[in-house]
Write a protein that holds these residues in place. Structure first.
Motif, PDB file in Angstrom:
ATOM      1  N   SER A 103       3.338   4.939   9.278  1.00 58.99           N
ATOM      2  CA  SER A 103       2.554   4.267  10.317  1.00 58.99           C
ATOM      3  C   SER A 103       3.315   3.165  11.053  1.00 58.99           C
ATOM      4  CB  SER A 103       1.260   3.706   9.716  1.00 58.99           C
ATOM      5  OG  SER A 103       1.557   2.732   8.743  1.00 58.99           O
ATOM      6  N   HIS A 104       4.596   2.967  10.704  1.00 58.58           N
ATOM      7  CA  HIS A 104       5.388   1.985  11.473  1.00 58.58           C
ATOM      8  C   HIS A 104       6.879   2.130  11.163  1.00 58.58           C
ATOM      9  CE1 HIS A 104       6.512  -1.690  13.542  1.00 58.58           C
ATOM     10  NE2 HIS A 104       7.140  -2.110  12.452  1.00 58.58           N
ATOM     11  N   ILE A 105       7.648   2.462  12.190  1.00 56.11           N
ATOM     12  CA  ILE A 105       9.096   2.634  11.989  1.00 56.11           C
ATOM     13  C   ILE A 105       9.818   2.458  13.334  1.00 56.11           C
ATOM     14  CG2 ILE A 105       8.919   5.163  12.225  1.00 56.11           C
ATOM     15  CD1 ILE A 105      11.165   5.338  10.045  1.00 56.11           C
ATOM     16  N   HIS A 106      11.073   1.981  13.255  1.00 54.58           N
ATOM     17  CA  HIS A 106      11.888   1.784  14.468  1.00 54.58           C
ATOM     18  C   HIS A 106      13.054   2.770  14.422  1.00 54.58           C
ATOM     19  CE1 HIS A 106      10.344  -2.459  15.269  1.00 54.58           C
ATOM     20  NE2 HIS A 106       9.934  -2.245  14.024  1.00 54.58           N
ATOM     21  N   TYR A 107      13.024   3.781  15.291  1.00 57.30           N
ATOM     22  CA  TYR A 107      14.128   4.746  15.199  1.00 57.30           C
ATOM     23  C   TYR A 107      15.480   4.153  15.631  1.00 57.30           C
ATOM     24  CZ  TYR A 107      15.451   6.653  19.848  1.00 57.30           C
ATOM     25  OH  TYR A 107      15.977   6.838  21.076  1.00 57.30           O
ATOM     26  N   THR A 258       2.342  -2.960  17.835  1.00 50.06           N
ATOM     27  CA  THR A 258       3.118  -4.195  17.836  1.00 50.06           C
ATOM     28  C   THR A 258       3.190  -4.763  16.411  1.00 50.06           C
ATOM     29  OG1 THR A 258       3.419  -6.314  18.987  1.00 50.06           O
ATOM     30  CG2 THR A 258       1.160  -5.764  18.372  1.00 50.06           C
ATOM     31  N   HIS A 259       3.688  -5.993  16.297  1.00 52.86           N
ATOM     32  CA  HIS A 259       3.771  -6.684  15.009  1.00 52.86           C
ATOM     33  C   HIS A 259       2.826  -7.889  15.024  1.00 52.86           C
ATOM     34  CE1 HIS A 259       7.802  -4.800  15.507  1.00 52.86           C
ATOM     35  NE2 HIS A 259       7.734  -4.600  14.211  1.00 52.86           N
ATOM     36  N   VAL A 260       2.373  -8.287  13.837  1.00 53.83           N
ATOM     37  CA  VAL A 260       1.577  -9.515  13.723  1.00 53.83           C
ATOM     38  C   VAL A 260       1.791 -10.157  12.359  1.00 53.83           C
ATOM     39  CG1 VAL A 260      -0.587  -8.523  12.773  1.00 53.83           C
ATOM     40  CG2 VAL A 260      -0.710 -10.498  14.266  1.00 53.83           C
ATOM     41  N   ALA A 297       1.860  -3.964  12.790  1.00 54.56           N
ATOM     42  CA  ALA A 297       2.683  -3.924  11.582  1.00 54.56           C
ATOM     43  C   ALA A 297       2.590  -5.252  10.848  1.00 54.56           C
ATOM     44  CB  ALA A 297       4.130  -3.637  11.948  1.00 54.56           C
ATOM     45  N   HIS A 298       2.557  -5.163   9.527  1.00 57.27           N
ATOM     46  CA  HIS A 298       2.634  -6.274   8.568  1.00 57.27           C
ATOM     47  C   HIS A 298       1.311  -7.001   8.293  1.00 57.27           C
ATOM     48  CE1 HIS A 298       6.734  -5.222   8.735  1.00 57.27           C
ATOM     49  NE2 HIS A 298       6.882  -5.623   9.981  1.00 57.27           N
ATOM     50  N   GLY A 299       0.938  -7.980   9.116  1.00 56.60           N
ATOM     51  CA  GLY A 299      -0.341  -8.670   8.872  1.00 56.60           C
ATOM     52  C   GLY A 299      -0.420  -9.393   7.541  1.00 56.60           C
ATOM     53  N   THR A 348       7.321   2.522   6.679  1.00 56.02           N
ATOM     54  CA  THR A 348       8.626   2.185   6.104  1.00 56.02           C
ATOM     55  C   THR A 348       9.255   1.000   6.832  1.00 56.02           C
ATOM     56  OG1 THR A 348       9.802   3.689   7.566  1.00 56.02           O
ATOM     57  CG2 THR A 348       9.097   4.568   5.421  1.00 56.02           C
ATOM     58  N   ASP A 349       8.974   0.857   8.147  1.00 57.80           N
ATOM     59  CA  ASP A 349       9.596  -0.183   8.976  1.00 57.80           C
ATOM     60  C   ASP A 349      11.130  -0.156   8.888  1.00 57.80           C
ATOM     61  OD1 ASP A 349       9.621  -2.239  10.844  1.00 57.80           O
ATOM     62  OD2 ASP A 349       9.504  -3.815   9.329  1.00 57.80           O
ATOM     63  N   VAL A 350      11.717   1.008   8.752  1.00 58.91           N
ATOM     64  CA  VAL A 350      13.178   1.104   8.912  1.00 58.91           C
ATOM     65  C   VAL A 350      13.511   0.544  10.282  1.00 58.91           C
ATOM     66  CG1 VAL A 350      14.999   2.810   9.397  1.00 58.91           C
ATOM     67  CG2 VAL A 350      13.482   3.131   7.412  1.00 58.91           C
TER      68      VAL A 350
HETATM   69 ZN    ZN Z   1       8.722  -3.338  12.686  1.00 56.66          ZN
END
Ligand code: ZN
Length: 465
Positions: A103-107, A258-260, A297-299, A348-350
């Motif tokens: 549900s969240h990753i940066h290629y 986005t991120h929070v 992402a995160h929270g 994973t947030d790679v």
């Molecule tokens: Zn991220």
């Protein structure tokens, strides 16, 4: 003579095909294009934290896939009855599970995974921004996208919500590869018009027009969807956040990603940049970005009120354990999110995350909850069960991304994205599984010991990758 024989033979063949189709249409006969995948079938129907009837597990059962769609799950006895005309793929002794959903990753950060020494804000400056600058070159973007998608598939991840870079080319490159692989994938171009190097900045106007073009080009094309992607509040001006919301109003089924509340310095920075907001999440509320189809992402440091605000609009949190530990960001309060009923997926947030493997991600999620038991006054913290972990990585993430009507379980009519897992893929796993009696024990050993070697096969809409 040869020509005549050939033509006679092809005409006979075509008649046989017609006869077969006629027979097929007029009875319960199983079509030839139907495949039965035989193995231990597991999928979730609800959140195991909320009900004891949250999953279906059929040992040595059959998953029937017809034209890339889930038709039925059947028992071992039923397999012999339905066998006629159907191809059987024998995965007996292996686990068949819906594909993992990240549900969240940066290629673009694939090449900078495992970058040493910094927490979030310095890590972005030192490593991320220079790496992302290379994605103005479409060829480079394509090369990384190919590797990225192959890593997802190798790790059993069949869908993901993905960050691009500020460059529209980065998104084109990723979608081109995902489209070729027929993957259900959501992605978007980063919006970033301040507090970042000049070479990575767009403007409110270009963010709007570039995103709009990408939406028109990719959104709802095959299995692809678009996400408006402001990096996080500090790197967008209020004007740009307004443009992002304008796009979401114009395209209501487009995502916001986005991120929070990932890091304490970040939260203080947001306070100083947006003094009018009551909280970090409130910035997104003020600018109309906290809504259904929004994924944050995160929270980690969201308070009850912020979580309640998310639950009320139907937005979701991507819990990214390996990243949160790697950057030293903090421990996500999964129990509290459960109590407040905010939707949570696993990510994973790679490249801040340290693995493409959702198994390793579940392993770290477990440890994050364990750590919370010994920190502060969290005596009521509930241990993360393996059932809940596998739920988060499949149906839970599908719900967080609002794609649970299409993937995430083996409900009839869903797209047949699934994986075959070898529970004995390493010597240690083989040894450990000997004494694992229950399904929960096996799943837990799998999440703690497993990695990409445990993923025997990955199927996208019934086709093996
Ligand atoms: Zn991220």
């Amino acid at each position: 003579m040869v020509v005549e024989t050939l033509s006679l033979s092809s005409s006979i063949k075509s008649n046989i095909v017609k006869l077969f189709l006629l027979l097929s249409a007029s009875s319960n006969f199983v079509y030839a294009e139907t495949t039965i995948f035989q193995g231990d079938i597991l999928h979730f129907t609800a959140d195991p934290a909320k009900t004891s009837k949250a999953y279906e597990y059929i040992e040595n059962g059959g998953l029937i896939v017809k034209d890339g769609i889930i038709a039925e799950i059947i028992s071992e006895e039923e397999i012999s009855k339905k066998q006629r005309g159907a191809e059987i793929v024998d995965y007996r002794g292996k686990l068949i599970l819906p594909g993992f959903i990240d549900s969240h990753i940066h290629y673009p950060q694939t090449g900078m995974i495992a970058a040493h020494g910094e927490q979030l804000l310095e890590w972005l400056k030192e490593y991320t921004f220079p790496t992302e600058s290379k994605f103005s070159d479409k060829e480079h973007a394509k090369e990384v996208a190919e590797f990225f998608i192959s890593q997802l598939l190798k790790n059993g991840t069949t869908s993901a919500l993905v960050f691009g870079t500020v460059h529209p080319e980065s998104v084109d490159a990723l979608f081109e590869v995902a489209q070729r692989e027929n993957m259900r994938l959501i992605a978007g171009k980063v919006l970033m018009d301040r507090n970042a190097p000049e070479y990575l900045q767009d403007t409110p106007e270009s963010a709007y027009s570039d995103s709009k073009k990408l939406i028109e080009r990719w959104h709802n094309k095959d299995r692809l969807s678009y996400a408006i992607t402001p990096r996080f509040a500090p790197t967008s001006t209020p004007e740009q956040l307004k443009q992002a919301a304008k796009l979401l109003d114009e395209y209501p089924d487009v995502y916001m990603h986005t991120h929070v509340s990932e890091n304490k310095d970040e939260i203080n920075w947001v306070k100083s940049l947006f003094p009018e907001a009551n909280s970090y999440l409130d910035v997104y509320n003020i600018y109309g970005l906290n809504r259904d189809h929004s994924v944050f992402a995160h929270g980690i440091y969201l308070d009850d009120q912020e979580m309640e605000s998310m639950a009320s609009v139907g937005s979701a949190i991507a819990f990214c354990p390996t990243s949160n530990l790697f950057l030293g960001s903090g421990l996500f309060p999964l129990n509290r999110a459960e109590e407040i009923n905010v939707s949570v997926g696993l990510g994973t947030d790679v490249g801040a995350g340290t693995s493409f493997s959702m198994l390793e991600t579940m392993d770290e999620a477990y440890k994050i909850i364990q750590l919370q038991k010994s920190i502060g006054n969290n005596t009521g913290v509930k241990t993360l069960s393996p059932l809940k972990a596998f739920y988060l990585a499949t149906l839970g993430s599908a719900k967080a991304l609002d794609i649970d009507d299409k993937v995430g379980s083996f409900e009839k009519g869903k797209e047949a994205d699934f994986i075959v897992i070898d529970l004995k893929s390493t010597d240690l796993m083989k040894f450990r599984m000997k004494s694992a009696r229950t399904l929960e024990e096996k799943l837990f050993a799998l999440q703690v010991l497993g990695d990409d070697r445990a993923i025997h096969s990955t199927y996208i809409m019934g086709n093996r990758k």
